[in-house]
Design a protein around this motif. Structure first.
Motif, mmCIF file in Angstrom:
data_model
loop_
_atom_site.group_PDB
_atom_site.id
_atom_site.type_symbol
_atom_site.label_atom_id
_atom_site.label_comp_id
_atom_site.label_asym_id
_atom_site.label_seq_id
_atom_site.Cartn_x
_atom_site.Cartn_y
_atom_site.Cartn_z
ATOM 1 N N ARG A 218 -13.313 -16.291 15.938
ATOM 2 C CA ARG A 218 -12.395 -15.308 15.356
ATOM 3 C C ARG A 218 -12.989 -13.906 15.381
ATOM 4 O O ARG A 218 -12.295 -12.929 15.680
ATOM 5 C CB ARG A 218 -12.033 -15.704 13.923
ATOM 6 C CG ARG A 218 -11.098 -16.895 13.834
ATOM 7 C CD ARG A 218 -10.808 -17.256 12.388
ATOM 8 N NE ARG A 218 -10.018 -16.213 11.728
ATOM 9 C CZ ARG A 218 -8.688 -16.210 11.672
ATOM 10 N NH1 ARG A 218 -7.997 -17.176 12.261
ATOM 11 N NH2 ARG A 218 -8.045 -15.247 11.044
ATOM 12 N N ILE A 219 -14.267 -13.793 15.078
ATOM 13 C CA ILE A 219 -14.911 -12.475 15.091
ATOM 14 C C ILE A 219 -14.897 -11.895 16.495
ATOM 15 O O ILE A 219 -14.598 -10.710 16.703
ATOM 16 C CB ILE A 219 -16.346 -12.566 14.542
ATOM 17 C CG1 ILE A 219 -16.326 -12.856 13.036
ATOM 18 C CG2 ILE A 219 -17.121 -11.275 14.822
ATOM 19 C CD1 ILE A 219 -17.688 -13.183 12.451
ATOM 20 N N LEU A 220 -15.219 -12.733 17.505
ATOM 21 C CA LEU A 220 -15.235 -12.236 18.886
ATOM 22 C C LEU A 220 -13.850 -11.796 19.328
ATOM 23 O O LEU A 220 -13.684 -10.724 19.919
ATOM 24 C CB LEU A 220 -15.756 -13.319 19.829
ATOM 25 C CG LEU A 220 -15.752 -12.932 21.308
ATOM 26 C CD1 LEU A 220 -16.784 -11.852 21.588
ATOM 27 C CD2 LEU A 220 -16.003 -14.155 22.195
ATOM 28 N N VAL A 221 -12.841 -12.628 19.054
ATOM 29 C CA VAL A 221 -11.498 -12.376 19.585
ATOM 30 C C VAL A 221 -10.762 -11.307 18.788
ATOM 31 O O VAL A 221 -10.069 -10.452 19.358
ATOM 32 C CB VAL A 221 -10.690 -13.691 19.602
ATOM 33 C CG1 VAL A 221 -9.256 -13.436 20.018
ATOM 34 C CG2 VAL A 221 -11.333 -14.687 20.555
ATOM 35 N N MET A 222 -10.907 -11.321 17.462
ATOM 36 C CA MET A 222 -10.104 -10.452 16.604
ATOM 37 C C MET A 222 -10.873 -9.252 16.064
ATOM 38 O O MET A 222 -10.291 -8.358 15.447
ATOM 39 C CB MET A 222 -9.540 -11.270 15.439
ATOM 40 C CG MET A 222 -8.644 -12.413 15.883
ATOM 41 S SD MET A 222 -8.198 -13.521 14.529
ATOM 42 C CE MET A 222 -7.336 -12.367 13.447
ATOM 43 N N GLY A 223 -12.184 -9.227 16.289
ATOM 44 C CA GLY A 223 -12.975 -8.112 15.787
ATOM 45 C C GLY A 223 -12.563 -6.795 16.422
ATOM 46 O O GLY A 223 -12.180 -6.740 17.592
ATOM 47 N N THR A 224 -12.662 -5.736 15.663
ATOM 48 C CA THR A 224 -12.222 -4.421 16.141
ATOM 49 C C THR A 224 -13.316 -3.651 16.872
ATOM 50 O O THR A 224 -13.057 -2.598 17.458
ATOM 51 C CB THR A 224 -11.715 -3.579 14.965
ATOM 52 O OG1 THR A 224 -12.757 -3.463 13.986
ATOM 53 C CG2 THR A 224 -10.491 -4.224 14.337
ATOM 54 N N GLY A 225 -14.541 -4.169 16.843
ATOM 55 C CA GLY A 225 -15.636 -3.454 17.491
ATOM 56 C C GLY A 225 -15.776 -3.818 18.956
ATOM 57 O O GLY A 225 -14.958 -4.543 19.536
ATOM 58 N N THR A 226 -16.825 -3.300 19.567
ATOM 59 C CA THR A 226 -17.172 -3.700 20.927
ATOM 60 C C THR A 226 -17.679 -5.138 20.913
ATOM 61 O O THR A 226 -17.941 -5.714 19.851
ATOM 62 C CB THR A 226 -18.253 -2.784 21.499
ATOM 63 O OG1 THR A 226 -19.462 -2.963 20.735
ATOM 64 C CG2 THR A 226 -17.838 -1.322 21.445
#
Length: 270
Positions: A218-226
């Protein structure tokens, strides 16, 4: 060892004990076929300049062509290899090509794989253990598929794409970027749709670790950062484990890019 009289076997291929070779088979080049392997009728193994190393208890169904020359116009009959492990099944009319001389000269298939009818594994592919590839799925040259991957029917993979371990590719998908470990991917072009939670639990993951991996996805796919910023979030917010480290390493080592959509709003909790 039992060889049907209508089959032709190269004298440079060593045949192990309890191997059965059915009618009208052609076995060419150099190499070895391990004990307990069953080669049904009308199977072609190897090529005149190739080396085939086939392990134990493999099953080759009628019409499959395993270890033929690579479909690469630059191939000039160099001596290259196909290495197959143990307990694999290759169903009707599946094809696996020898390597080219462009990399390590090896196409490799691990152990306990099930390759269904009309599937194709191109030159220089690296297939792990416990991989299922369903009917009519096609892998271009130099693809890498890690352990415990399931590829559904009629999927296509561009050259040099990678699929991380424990992932599931839905039927009819076309993959042109790397699919991370532990996810479900689908589409044309395929992107990550969910964590492969059911598959992970079936493979022995505890629910806590499955949820831990899901959080990283979820962090990889939905994260707003690079991507790098999201990886740092994963390191901070997820419990450290071998699976998390493998996930991070896979993402950081990608050369084709990771198959996620930047406007994606949700990864399924299923």
């Amino acid at each position: 060892m039992k060889i049907h009289p209508t089959s032709v076997v190269s004298p440079d291929v060593e045949i192990g004990p309890d191997v059965e070779i059915g009618p009208y088979c052609l076995i060419q080049g150099k190499g070895k076929i391990g004990k307990g392997t069953f080669i049904e009728g009308h199977v072609t193994l190897g090529y005149k300049s190739g080396i085939i190393q086939i392990g134990e208890n493999n099953h080759f169904s009628p019409g499959c062509v395993i270890g033929g020359p690579p479909q690469d116009v630059s191939f000039k009959n160099e001596e290259t290899s196909l290495i197959i492990g143990n307990n694999n099944t290759f169903r009707e009319f599946s094809t696996v090509n020898l390597a080219t001389s462009k990399a390590d000269k090896k196409t490799e298939v691990g152990n306990n794989c099930y390759i269904m009818a009309y599937a194709h594994l191109g030159h220089d592919c690296k297939i792990g253990n416990n991989v299922v590839i369903a009917n009519n799925s096609q892998l271009g040259g130099h693809c890498e598929v890690e352990d415990n991957v399931v590829i559904s029917a009629m999927c296509g993979f561009s050259q040099f794409t990678r699929v991380g371990r424990g992932s599931f590719i839905a039927g009819g998908s076309v993959v042109n970027k790397d699919i991370p470990p532990f996810v479900r991917a689908e589409g044309h072009w395929a992107i990550v749709r969910a964590t492969n939670k059911i598959g992970l639990i079936r493979r022995g993951f505890g629910r806590d670790e499955a949820n831990n991996v899901h959080k990283a996805v979820r962090i990889l796919v939905m994260g707003t950062g690079t991507v790098d910023e999201n990886i740092e979030r994963i390191r901070t917010e997820c419990k450290d484990s071998e699976n998390i480290e493998h996930f991070i390493h896979f993402v950081k080592s990608s050369k084709r890019g990771i198959a996620i959509a930047r406007n994606q709003k949700e990864v399924s909790d299923e």
